[in-house]
Design an enzyme around this catalytic site. Sequence first.
Site, PDB file in Angstrom:
ATOM      1  CG  ASP A 166      -2.153  -0.773   1.016  1.00 23.14           C
ATOM      2  OD1 ASP A 166      -2.643  -0.732  -0.124  1.00 23.14           O
ATOM      3  OD2 ASP A 166      -2.634  -1.417   1.962  1.00 23.14           O
ATOM      4  CG  ASP A 202      -4.305  23.229   9.145  1.00 21.72           C
ATOM      5  OD1 ASP A 202      -4.843  22.288   9.753  1.00 21.72           O
ATOM      6  OD2 ASP A 202      -4.144  23.266   7.909  1.00 21.72           O
ATOM      7  CD  GLU A 251      -3.208  17.853   4.031  1.00 20.68           C
ATOM      8  OE1 GLU A 251      -3.747  18.965   3.842  1.00 20.68           O
ATOM      9  OE2 GLU A 251      -3.663  16.777   3.607  1.00 20.68           O
ATOM     10  CG  LEU A 256     -10.931  29.263   1.811  1.00 17.79           C
ATOM     11  CD1 LEU A 256     -11.369  30.705   1.695  1.00 17.79           C
ATOM     12  CD2 LEU A 256      -9.654  29.008   1.032  1.00 17.79           C
ATOM     13  CG  ASP A 271      -5.226  -1.539   7.506  1.00 18.53           C
ATOM     14  OD1 ASP A 271      -5.781  -1.558   6.380  1.00 18.53           O
ATOM     15  OD2 ASP A 271      -4.730  -0.527   8.006  1.00 18.53           O
TER      16      ASP A 271
END
EC number: 7.2.2.6
Lengths: 569, 684
Positions: B311, B348, B352, B385, B520
Amino acid sequence: MHSYDYALLLAFFALVLLPAPWLGRFYYKVMEGQRTWLSPVLGPVERGCYCIAGVDTRQEQNWKQYALALLVFNLAGFLLLFAVLRLQAYLPLNPQHLPGQEWSLAFNTAVSFMTNTNWQSYSGEASLSYLSQMLGLTVQNFVSAATGLAVLVALCRGIARRSAGTLGNFWVDMTRATLYGLLPLCLVLALILVWQGVPQTFSDYVHAVTLQGADQVIPLGPAASQIAIKQLGTNGGGFFGVNSAHPFENPTAWSNLFEVVSIILIPVALVFTFGHYVKDMRQSRAIIAGMLALFLVGGATALWAEYQPNPALSNPQVEQSAPLEGKESRFGTTGSVLWTVTTTAASNGSVNAMHDSLNPLTGMVALVNMMVGEVIFGGVGAGLYGMLLNVLIAVFLAGLMIGRTPEYLGKKLQAREVQLLVATLLVMPVGVLILGALATALPGPAASISNPGAHGFSQLLYAYTSASANNGSAFAGLGANTTFHNLMTGLGMLIGRFGYILPVLALAGSLALKKTAPVGQASFPTHGPLFVTLLVVTILLVGGLTFLPALALGPIAEHLSLALQGVTP
Amino acid sequence: MNMPLRDVKTAPASTAQTSFSALWRPALVQAFVKLDPRQLKRAPVMLVVELTAIFTTLLCLLPDNQVPTGVALQIALWLWFTVLFANFAEALAEGRGKARADSLKAGSQGLSARRRTAAGSFEVVAATVLRKGDVVRVEAGEMIPGDGEVIEGIAAVNEAAITGESAPVIRESGGDRSAVTGSTRLVSDWLLVRISSNPGESTLDRMIALVEGAKRQKTPNEIALDILLIGLTLIFLIVVVTLQPFAHFAGGAIPTVFLVALLVTLIPTTIGGLLSAIGIAGMDRLVRLNVIARSGRAVEAAGDVHVLMLDKTGTITFGNRRCSAVFAAPGITAKELGEGALYASLADDTAEGKSIVEYLRQLHDFVEPVAGQFQPVAFSAETRLSGIDLGPRRYRKGAVDSVLAFVGMQRLDLPPALAREVDKIAQSGGTPLLVCVDKRLLGVIHLKDVVKPGIRERFAELRKLGIRTVMVTGDNPLTAAAIAAEAGVDDVLAEATPEKKLARIRQEQDEGRLVAMCGDGANDAPALAQADVGMAMNDGTQAAREAANMVDLDSDPTKLLDVVQVGKELLVTRGALTTFSIANDVAKYFAILPALFAAIYPQLGVLNLMQLASPQSAIVSAIVFNALIIVVLIPLALRGVRVKAASAAHLLRRNLLIYGLGGLLVPFAGIKLIDLLLNALQLV
């Protein structure tokens, strides 16, 4: 050695190796039913055979059916031959009114020719009628060789096919092997031999009066046709008692060259046939290289040994060249040694010299050639399937060392395969050592041995090795025509033949069923010098470890006593 | 070793004593216990040695004028040693695994469970009576009594006993995190668990069975090798038994004791004695990697694998996209863009976002507003956003279209330089994020899947071993190809669905290849079952764990590479010692044959290449060498032969040289040395 000795060796290798790739392809095409230049002539004959016998060429057999057909066919052949030998007195073509063979001798002879061994406890001209020779022995000479070829192609198909249940049709393979594979070549060789002076006649033995006034009976018969197949089919059973040493079997140096080439012509070619089956000629070249290496080492040793003067006679007053006892002067030392090595490397067994008279080391080369299982070119078909077993053993022994389950050409070797391989490994020890030990331990059988000590032991060892390896050559010196030896060598021949054929067919069946893993960088390399070395060492190690003690008591002890003490023990 | 075997994690039971000093004593005792022929019959070669040892011991009682009783006694003694040494090797290998297993077992002793009855109430029973299908309730602080699947509830579970990882993990019904393992502890809430294994079949039981010699199932290659060894033993038995009549024919007799010695030196005792130790040690290495195999067969198959299906997420890449570059819009300085992007990501909390902050902090020194000075603006499905409001200024970042909508621009209005950059990022398989402050576009952030460091090299090594890697991903082919090129995989299965995965495995298998994969999810189960080697993650679903033939307790998909390595080492070790063992026989012949025949044919003394002092010392030296070589090779058997990443031809050449040629030569030196020693000590 003289220049003509070298010329003989050169001619031999050229005649054997040059046509092999072409002949090998021919055998592949023939056995797979493809069209060849012989098809217009033999095609109708082939189809006629199937029509008469009711064989459906498209009906393939699995390994059990294939093996069953083979066993039934061989049993029928044995019974027919046994009957002919016993009843020859009542059958036609018996100008000398020879009686039927004694039962144990008939059993031995019938087994011997059915198994492609051609061990002869009798002398052809003194005990067999023309009918027995032609309808009995010659027929078996053809079909026993064809049987070997059939088993080989079954194994080739087993290796080449993927996830397949069948191995071909035994009856079709037999027909093609005989019709295309053996008959045309035999026809050519027989004509050459007739041209060289080998008799081919039904007339009575010739009665002559010698210069001294003695009566002499000169045996004749349809010899050329039988000699052709005896050489080409790796049979070896001579028309006359002394085999190819007899001037009527092998009259000239030319006939000698063609006959010795014929011994391994087909076995060498078949290695290339294998390459066509697996679509990888590198495999063929590797196997040929391995066989050739063993052949050359044996040949060189034998040649060297045979050119040595006899130490027992080392005396300044005695001028010695290479010993010629037991050899025909028209073949000389090189011609005799080449034949000896070739006939024992291939499981032919015809002889043009007395092996009993060879130097101990030359005799040992002959013994070792047979003890490794007749895989140095070997018998028609039988040599290569025996060699492929060794290839599989080498792959299994060393294959784990690359960190994968051992694979040969993409076929995994697992418990079932190893089981069958081990079964074949046991054949020679059982046939040679156990039967040989019985013969030495029992007082009756041992009495057949003409010499005491190491040489006598070699005689006996040779007999049982020759029988079990389906070679059929004799060391001589052993009075083999006793009920015990007839039955025991017969048993050895049966073990040596079917102890290989049945596991080989089972192996072919098992391999055919397997998937074929792609062969690449990760797979065990089964070509190239490294593998050839591995293969040769495996063969010598497996054979050597098994037979070294026996050899030490026979030829090695004899050689050392000669060399060190100048006496035979 | 070139292929880095991952640093072995702290073993689950770090208290287990696996050092030699702790193990040799019990192993020594076990070596004697294992003399019981019923146990020894699993190693047929050693059974033969034991029988000959008994026979020789009896022969010592019968006086033989050819053999001094002292010599016969020594031979008998060394034959016993040969068996004991082999037993010791096996016991040592077992000991290491057992120590680990025992400490695991200790945790599961005396567990009780609250089983749901037919009426729906709960009764307390011993954990050992639980059967597949029983439903139990487990509460905080209790141990889960067996392997199973959560059917109700959500709880934190501490799986340290199994995985060695102390941070608790969440287990809940449904989804891909529903499997629980026996002997792990609930640290919060409660769970209703359906037990999925009968006693003796749980993960723990399997772990123990793998490393216990007596219960261990032989692997296919081991069985095949066993057959060969039995065959060779039979052949040598024939050789030795027939030697006596041959000797009689030559007018002599060989003392039976010497024949027995010859037999034992010829039969493959070295590999025969170490075979089971090699197998156990291999499994133990696997257990140390925290991988549980359902059978040894799967581990061997791992060595044979042609194709690894991996994977993308979690195995090849880190699983989260990370910031890898920023590009400023025309007229914007790098500092301005950096500041804007940093501010827009401060609030955030996604991986990311964090990666953007991390990336930019390395580039410049920014004066960052601290929490409270700004108003976080969370990602919403409406605007798509996120960012912050710092005073009047509104910092935002988001997908291209969302940001364009925010600043009120059309796609065509993008400055050409920026538009080009955005396209380039998309084409390379990355994700472009635009950054703006108020209505002003600052630039674009390049988010991409980051390939794990070192993975490319590992794939290259696998390729050398002939193993192809196939990356499986749900990404579109373009993105997938970009990552594949970066990671250096051989092939890609893009837009993968469970069906496509299964079909691909079948296709590879039809072409004769062996396939390994890990997974999995419940939808991975069919593919895991189809693959020749299927490794499930321990934190995956019960369905996946049952379909797979291996479970990785650490849930680390890259382990598959280590398993392949262990499988290969297992096979190579067996092959190497087999070759070594058989090659040894040549020297032994040269030692023993001249000695045996000395009385019959003295001229055979020429074969005494090693110039051994006397027939007796030659035979005793060979038998001593034969016994000691087992001891010498125990470390190699337990550690395993290292497998270098190289082509098969290279591996073969190297190992043939070491173990084949070495096996041919070593005993010549060894036997000579022992002979010198025996004579110096006047033992013969």
